[in-house]
Design a protein around this motif. Structure first.
Motif, PDB file in Angstrom:
ATOM      1  N   ALA A  81       0.835  -1.202   0.000  1.00  0.00           N
ATOM      2  CA  ALA A  81       0.000   0.000   0.000  1.00  0.00           C
ATOM      3  C   ALA A  81       0.867   1.248   0.000  1.00  0.00           C
ATOM      4  CB  ALA A  81      -0.924  -0.002   1.218  1.00  0.00           C
ATOM      5  N   GLY A  82       0.597   2.146  -0.922  1.00  0.00           N
ATOM      6  CA  GLY A  82       1.328   3.396  -1.012  1.00  0.00           C
ATOM      7  C   GLY A  82       2.665   3.294  -1.728  1.00  0.00           C
ATOM      8  N   LYS A  83       3.065   2.091  -2.132  1.00  0.00           N
ATOM      9  CA  LYS A  83       4.345   1.912  -2.815  1.00  0.00           C
ATOM     10  C   LYS A  83       4.194   2.164  -4.320  1.00  0.00           C
ATOM     11  CE  LYS A  83       6.455  -0.107   0.832  1.00  0.00           C
ATOM     12  NZ  LYS A  83       7.594   0.482   1.579  1.00  0.00           N
ATOM     13  N   THR A  84       5.284   2.590  -4.937  1.00  0.00           N
ATOM     14  CA  THR A  84       5.373   2.577  -6.396  1.00  0.00           C
ATOM     15  C   THR A  84       5.950   1.222  -6.770  1.00  0.00           C
ATOM     16  OG1 THR A  84       5.660   4.967  -6.616  1.00  0.00           O
ATOM     17  CG2 THR A  84       6.483   3.597  -8.412  1.00  0.00           C
ATOM     18  N   LEU A  85       5.188   0.441  -7.516  1.00  0.00           N
ATOM     19  CA  LEU A  85       5.550  -0.927  -7.854  1.00  0.00           C
ATOM     20  C   LEU A  85       5.960  -0.974  -9.323  1.00  0.00           C
ATOM     21  CD1 LEU A  85       5.598  -3.749  -6.520  1.00  0.00           C
ATOM     22  CD2 LEU A  85       3.226  -4.038  -7.275  1.00  0.00           C
ATOM     23  N   VAL A  86       7.241  -1.233  -9.572  1.00  0.00           N
ATOM     24  CA  VAL A  86       7.770  -1.215 -10.937  1.00  0.00           C
ATOM     25  C   VAL A  86       7.765  -2.627 -11.510  1.00  0.00           C
ATOM     26  CG1 VAL A  86       9.708  -0.586 -12.412  1.00  0.00           C
ATOM     27  CG2 VAL A  86       9.223   0.760 -10.353  1.00  0.00           C
ATOM     28  N   ASP A  87       6.988  -2.804 -12.565  1.00  0.00           N
ATOM     29  CA  ASP A  87       6.884  -4.096 -13.240  1.00  0.00           C
ATOM     30  C   ASP A  87       7.856  -4.128 -14.417  1.00  0.00           C
ATOM     31  OD1 ASP A  87       6.053  -6.458 -14.518  1.00  0.00           O
ATOM     32  OD2 ASP A  87       4.458  -5.393 -15.590  1.00  0.00           O
ATOM     33  N   VAL A  88       8.817  -5.038 -14.373  1.00  0.00           N
ATOM     34  CA  VAL A  88       9.805  -5.144 -15.453  1.00  0.00           C
ATOM     35  C   VAL A  88       9.543  -6.368 -16.328  1.00  0.00           C
ATOM     36  CG1 VAL A  88      11.514  -4.127 -13.891  1.00  0.00           C
ATOM     37  CG2 VAL A  88      11.551  -6.584 -14.291  1.00  0.00           C
ATOM     38  N   THR A  89       8.436  -7.078 -16.077  1.00  0.00           N
ATOM     39  CA  THR A  89       8.248  -8.379 -16.707  1.00  0.00           C
ATOM     40  C   THR A  89       7.853  -8.303 -18.178  1.00  0.00           C
ATOM     41  OG1 THR A  89       5.897  -8.565 -16.143  1.00  0.00           O
ATOM     42  CG2 THR A  89       7.481  -9.337 -14.499  1.00  0.00           C
ATOM     43  N   ASN A  90       8.201  -9.351 -18.890  1.00  0.00           N
ATOM     44  CA  ASN A  90       7.672  -9.616 -20.217  1.00  0.00           C
ATOM     45  C   ASN A  90       6.962 -10.964 -20.130  1.00  0.00           C
ATOM     46  OD1 ASN A  90       8.530  -7.405 -22.004  1.00  0.00           O
ATOM     47  ND2 ASN A  90      10.580  -8.037 -21.418  1.00  0.00           N
ATOM     48  N   PRO A  91       5.624 -10.972 -20.185  1.00  0.00           N
ATOM     49  CA  PRO A  91       4.862 -12.202 -19.940  1.00  0.00           C
ATOM     50  C   PRO A  91       4.875 -13.145 -21.140  1.00  0.00           C
ATOM     51  CG  PRO A  91       3.369 -10.414 -20.466  1.00  0.00           C
ATOM     52  CD  PRO A  91       4.742  -9.808 -20.408  1.00  0.00           C
ATOM     53  N   VAL A  92       6.051 -13.690 -21.407  1.00  0.00           N
ATOM     54  CA  VAL A  92       6.264 -14.536 -22.577  1.00  0.00           C
ATOM     55  C   VAL A  92       6.029 -16.003 -22.220  1.00  0.00           C
ATOM     56  CG1 VAL A  92       7.990 -15.271 -24.283  1.00  0.00           C
ATOM     57  CG2 VAL A  92       7.942 -12.897 -23.489  1.00  0.00           C
ATOM     58  N   ASP A  93       5.443 -16.754 -23.144  1.00  0.00           N
ATOM     59  CA  ASP A  93       5.362 -18.204 -22.996  1.00  0.00           C
ATOM     60  C   ASP A  93       6.744 -18.762 -23.325  1.00  0.00           C
ATOM     61  OD1 ASP A  93       5.008 -20.928 -23.192  1.00  0.00           O
ATOM     62  OD2 ASP A  93       3.139 -20.803 -24.331  1.00  0.00           O
ATOM     63  N   PHE A  94       7.533 -19.039 -22.297  1.00  0.00           N
ATOM     64  CA  PHE A  94       8.910 -19.454 -22.513  1.00  0.00           C
ATOM     65  C   PHE A  94       9.022 -20.899 -23.000  1.00  0.00           C
ATOM     66  CE2 PHE A  94       9.633 -15.775 -19.714  1.00  0.00           C
ATOM     67  CZ  PHE A  94      10.578 -15.100 -20.488  1.00  0.00           C
ATOM     68  N   ALA A  95       7.907 -21.633 -22.988  1.00  0.00           N
ATOM     69  CA  ALA A  95       7.924 -22.990 -23.545  1.00  0.00           C
ATOM     70  C   ALA A  95       7.975 -22.946 -25.065  1.00  0.00           C
ATOM     71  CB  ALA A  95       6.700 -23.768 -23.083  1.00  0.00           C
ATOM     72  N   THR A  96       7.338 -21.933 -25.646  1.00  0.00           N
ATOM     73  CA  THR A  96       7.274 -21.843 -27.108  1.00  0.00           C
ATOM     74  C   THR A  96       7.975 -20.603 -27.666  1.00  0.00           C
ATOM     75  OG1 THR A  96       5.201 -20.587 -27.071  1.00  0.00           O
ATOM     76  CG2 THR A  96       5.040 -23.002 -27.050  1.00  0.00           C
ATOM     77  N   PHE A  97       8.164 -19.591 -26.835  1.00  0.00           N
ATOM     78  CA  PHE A  97       8.671 -18.294 -27.277  1.00  0.00           C
ATOM     79  C   PHE A  97       7.836 -17.750 -28.446  1.00  0.00           C
ATOM     80  CE2 PHE A  97      12.655 -18.114 -24.857  1.00  0.00           C
ATOM     81  CZ  PHE A  97      12.811 -16.745 -24.754  1.00  0.00           C
ATOM     82  N   VAL A 116      -3.135  -5.459  -6.973  1.00  0.00           N
ATOM     83  CA  VAL A 116      -2.708  -4.640  -5.822  1.00  0.00           C
ATOM     84  C   VAL A 116      -3.136  -3.185  -6.051  1.00  0.00           C
ATOM     85  CG1 VAL A 116      -0.818  -6.021  -4.907  1.00  0.00           C
ATOM     86  CG2 VAL A 116      -0.401  -4.590  -6.882  1.00  0.00           C
ATOM     87  N   PRO A 117      -4.443  -2.921  -5.999  1.00  0.00           N
ATOM     88  CA  PRO A 117      -4.935  -1.569  -6.292  1.00  0.00           C
ATOM     89  C   PRO A 117      -4.437  -0.516  -5.313  1.00  0.00           C
ATOM     90  CG  PRO A 117      -6.677  -2.931  -5.353  1.00  0.00           C
ATOM     91  CD  PRO A 117      -5.536  -3.845  -5.650  1.00  0.00           C
ATOM     92  N   GLN A 118      -3.952  -0.943  -4.151  1.00  0.00           N
ATOM     93  CA  GLN A 118      -3.452   0.011  -3.161  1.00  0.00           C
ATOM     94  C   GLN A 118      -2.042   0.503  -3.500  1.00  0.00           C
ATOM     95  OE1 GLN A 118      -3.778  -3.219  -2.870  1.00  0.00           O
ATOM     96  NE2 GLN A 118      -2.454  -4.133  -1.312  1.00  0.00           N
ATOM     97  N   ALA A 119      -1.386  -0.127  -4.459  1.00  0.00           N
ATOM     98  CA  ALA A 119      -0.075   0.308  -4.939  1.00  0.00           C
ATOM     99  C   ALA A 119      -0.240   1.035  -6.266  1.00  0.00           C
ATOM    100  CB  ALA A 119       0.856  -0.891  -5.097  1.00  0.00           C
ATOM    101  N   THR A 120       0.832   1.686  -6.705  1.00  0.00           N
ATOM    102  CA  THR A 120       0.816   2.373  -8.005  1.00  0.00           C
ATOM    103  C   THR A 120       1.805   1.675  -8.916  1.00  0.00           C
ATOM    104  OG1 THR A 120       0.291   4.492  -6.953  1.00  0.00           O
ATOM    105  CG2 THR A 120       1.185   4.560  -9.182  1.00  0.00           C
ATOM    106  N   VAL A 121       1.301   1.033  -9.954  1.00  0.00           N
ATOM    107  CA  VAL A 121       2.153   0.253 -10.846  1.00  0.00           C
ATOM    108  C   VAL A 121       2.695   1.123 -11.977  1.00  0.00           C
ATOM    109  CG1 VAL A 121       2.234  -1.687 -12.477  1.00  0.00           C
ATOM    110  CG2 VAL A 121       1.017  -1.919 -10.302  1.00  0.00           C
ATOM    111  N   VAL A 122       3.992   0.986 -12.210  1.00  0.00           N
ATOM    112  CA  VAL A 122       4.674   1.646 -13.324  1.00  0.00           C
ATOM    113  C   VAL A 122       5.390   0.556 -14.125  1.00  0.00           C
ATOM    114  CG1 VAL A 122       6.557   3.220 -13.955  1.00  0.00           C
ATOM    115  CG2 VAL A 122       5.004   3.815 -12.086  1.00  0.00           C
ATOM    116  N   LYS A 123       5.237   0.610 -15.430  1.00  0.00           N
ATOM    117  CA  LYS A 123       5.956  -0.325 -16.307  1.00  0.00           C
ATOM    118  C   LYS A 123       7.268   0.321 -16.721  1.00  0.00           C
ATOM    119  CE  LYS A 123       5.943  -4.262 -18.576  1.00  0.00           C
ATOM    120  NZ  LYS A 123       5.471  -5.564 -18.046  1.00  0.00           N
ATOM    121  N   ALA A 124       8.379  -0.376 -16.505  1.00  0.00           N
ATOM    122  CA  ALA A 124       9.687   0.165 -16.888  1.00  0.00           C
ATOM    123  C   ALA A 124      10.700  -0.975 -16.957  1.00  0.00           C
ATOM    124  CB  ALA A 124      10.158   1.216 -15.886  1.00  0.00           C
ATOM    125  N   PHE A 125      11.753  -0.758 -17.699  1.00  0.00           N
ATOM    126  CA  PHE A 125      12.909  -1.655 -17.817  1.00  0.00           C
ATOM    127  C   PHE A 125      12.637  -2.932 -18.610  1.00  0.00           C
ATOM    128  CE2 PHE A 125      13.628   0.496 -13.633  1.00  0.00           C
ATOM    129  CZ  PHE A 125      14.726   1.260 -14.015  1.00  0.00           C
TER     130      PHE A 125
END
Length: 207
Positions: A81-97, A116-125
């Protein structure tokens, strides 16, 4: 002083931790294997710990594979809650690419924000390899970090960290743009995995 927690001790997590330390942030590195966290943290003068430890960062970076994120969010339920949450993921199917594993009208970042609606998500990296973050260059050009999110202050905080660490930061728009950033990251991964481009390179932005 900005405080940053990196969850994950892979190449990208290590590169983001080094960037944050260079930017003058107080850095904490957490991982399932505390020895891996210590290996990254010690040369930076950062704190190291085990997944589940108290989060010291106002900015929390999920430097993890997408499939590992939900368990981490469960571990820290209520603590984000109250955090800036930085998502760096690439949701790839690594079995098939050969596909992304999120709905075509959504993104990993959107799914994380809904969880996590109580956090603030930022996409980066996610469009950067660890090597280009570490060297500060992608080929002959400066490394650029693309940032998307709905909260301007959160985006500015992440951008400030990036620029203080010596890299370029570009505001890519709202969190809706995370879908396009993940598609770009997916393409970059498939090119590198196929030997078409090096893992030490990647996409660069001119201008």
């Amino acid at each position: 002083m900005t405080a940053v927690t990196i969850i994950g001790a892979g190449n990208l997590g290590g590169a983001v931790a080094a960037l944050a330390a260079k930017a003058g942030a107080q850095v904490q590195v957490l991982a399932r294997d505390p020895e891996k966290a210590h290996t990254i943290a010690a040369p930076l003068g950062a704190d190291a710990g085990t997944l589940g430890d108290h989060l010291t960062g106002d900015i929390v970076v999920l430097a993890l594979p997408y499939h590992a994120v939900s368990a981490v969010l469960d571990t820290y339920a209520g603590a984000l809650a109250g955090k800036t949450l930085v998502d760096v993921t690439n949701p790839v199917d690594f079995a098939t690419f050969d596909a992304l594993v999120v709905p075509a009208d959504s993104s990993a970042a959107r799914i994380i924000q809904d969880a996590v609606p109580q956090a603030t998500v930022v996409k980066a990296f996610n469009t950067n390899f660890g090597a280009t973050l570490a060297t500060g260059t992608a080929g002959p050009l400066a490394t650029t970090v693309l940032i998307a999110g709905d909260d301007q202050a959160a985006k500015q905080a992440v951008a400030g960290l990036v620029t203080a660490g010596g890299l370029r930061a570009i505001d890519a728009g709202s969190l809706k743009r995370a879908r396009e950033l993940e598609a770009l990251g997916f393409l970059q991964l498939t090119l590198a995995a196929g030997g078409k481009t090096p893992w030490t390179g990647g996409f660069a932005l001119v201008g």
